[in-house]
Design an enzyme around this catalytic site. Structure first.
Site, PDB file in Angstrom:
ATOM      1  CB  CYS A 156      91.752  -3.182-104.915  1.00 41.22           C
ATOM      2  SG  CYS A 156      92.674  -4.548-104.606  1.00 41.22           S
ATOM      3  N   GLY A 204     100.336   4.735-115.666  1.00 40.33           N
ATOM      4  CA  GLY A 204     100.211   3.327-116.209  1.00 40.33           C
ATOM      5  C   GLY A 204     101.160   2.878-117.265  1.00 40.33           C
TER       6      GLY A 204
HETATM    7  O1  RRO Z   1      97.056  -4.939-102.952  1.00 42.56           O
HETATM    8  C1  RRO Z   1      96.512  -5.227-104.046  1.00 42.56           C
HETATM    9  O2  RRO Z   1      96.781  -6.548-104.385  1.00 42.56           O
HETATM   10  C2  RRO Z   1      96.258  -4.039-105.185  1.00 42.56           C
HETATM   11  C3  RRO Z   1      95.707  -3.027-104.906  1.00 42.56           C
HETATM   12 BR1  RRO Z   1      94.924  -2.679-103.217  1.00 42.56          BR
HETATM   13  C4  RRO Z   1      95.322  -2.213-105.798  1.00 42.56           C
HETATM   14  O3  RRO Z   1      94.663  -1.211-105.833  1.00 42.56           O
HETATM   15  N1  RRO Z   1      95.695  -2.487-107.055  1.00 42.56           N
HETATM   16  C5  RRO Z   1      96.490  -3.736-107.653  1.00 42.56           C
HETATM   17  O4  RRO Z   1      97.133  -3.761-108.389  1.00 42.56           O
HETATM   18  N2  RRO Z   1      96.986  -4.490-106.460  1.00 42.56           N
END
Ligand code: RRO
Length: 308
Positions: free
Chosen positions: A131, A244
């Site tokens: 993340c 993607g």
């Molecule tokens: O929740 C998020 O901001 C988030 C997560 Br967990 C993730 O794995 N990828 C993303 O782009 N946002």
């Protein structure tokens, strides 16, 4: 076009990218029609953490010419809330459930893996080590040694398949994927979002996103995803969930040629909640028309040349 994936028999190779399709909200909006026409062959839930989280302050989204930047910051009910409220509803979906988990330490991930490992409703776990939107210092999945240590800690805790979600924000996704595979991962998924930033349109120098930076997704990252899937495929034999910026069956087919066994639709589902179904249908047509009878698989697949 059934697909074998981690011992699961999927109706087709299209799943959702974690956090891009809220199946519980969609069921509220569309009722049981959603179950009759569910867009994905397996459902990957939004990331769950041990404790509840509010997520990042707003604004959380910025639209780009080729997609968007999100800075959601993992809002979720936490393990106990998920088990009580979300799991029973997600278990009613007509497809296998893959639960995506993230911890701020190995011990936290271990607790999540242990808890979900016991649940019959859960077909597999996806470990989110990628993340871009939380300030934890180093992302576990950016370093092969950290990824290996995490797998060593959690692999013995469950017999359920473990998918490791890789970050594109590191020097070598291939090295991280190889470490994951060597230390017991059953599959890898990639790409999570690319770290990005946008400034306020009228206030010079003020970042737009409440979290400061965010994760870029959508068509803008498709070429990056293709290259990284090819790089990872050249390094590991375990299944790859490729994602993607894909928007069509042709884009899904391209990711599979690059080395993916299963493909996840993400940002496109925000434009059309049934995008997954359309992509699966288009992919089927492409394969029928081109005479492709076998999906590219770990068996006998030629790696695609790349510069890794
Ligand atoms: O929740 C998020 O901001 C988030 C997560 Br967990 C993730 O794995 N990828 C993303 O782009 N946002």
């Amino acid at each position: 076009m059934t697909t074998e994936f981690l011992g699961l028999r999927l109706a087709h190779p299209i799943v959702n990218a974690s956090g891009t399709f809220d199946a519980i909200a969609a069921r509220r909006a569309f009722g049981d029609a959603l179950l009759a026409r569910f867009p994905f062959a397996a459902f990957v839930s939004k990331t769950v953490t041990l404790e509840p989280r509010q997520g990042n302050p707003p604004p959380r989204l910025w639209e780009l010419a080729g997609g968007m930047i999100n800075s959601i910051g993992l809002p979720n009910k936490g393990l106990a809330g998920y088990l009580e409220h979300d799991l029973p509803q997600l278990a009613e979906l007509p497809v296998p459930l893959i639960v995506n988990v993230m911890g701020f330490s190995r011990e936290q991930v271990a607790e999540l893996v242990r808890a979900f490992g016991e649940r019959d409703e859960v077909a597999a776990l996806e470990l989110n080590v990628s993340c871009p939107n939380v300030k934890t210092g180093m992302v576990m999945g950016a370093d092969p040694g950290e990824t290996a240590a995490l797998l060593d800690a959690v692999r013995p805790l469950t017999a359920k398949p473990l998918i490791v979600k890789l970050t594109p924000n590191c020097s070598s996704p291939g090295d991280v994927a190889a470490a994951a595979a060597e230390h017991g991962a059953d599959a890898v998924s990639l790409v999570n979002t690319l770290r990005g930033m946008a400034f306020h349109p009228r206030r010079l120098g003020v970042p737009w996103l409440g979290g400061g930076t965010g994760g870029v997704s959508g068509p803008a990252v498709r070429a990056v995803a293709l290259a990284q899937v090819a790089e990872v495929r050249a390094r590991v034999a375990i299944p790859i969930v490729g994602m993607g910026g894909l928007q069509s069956g042709r884009h899904a087919q391209d990711l599979m040629q690059a080395g993916a066994d299963v493909v996840a639709v993400g940002t496109e589902s925000f434009r059309d909640p049934l995008a997954g179904r359309r992509v699966a249908t288009e992919l089927c047509e492409i394969r029928a028309n081109s005479g492709i009878v076998r999906l590219p698989g770990a068996d006998g697949r030629e790696p695609i040349a790349h510069n890794a």
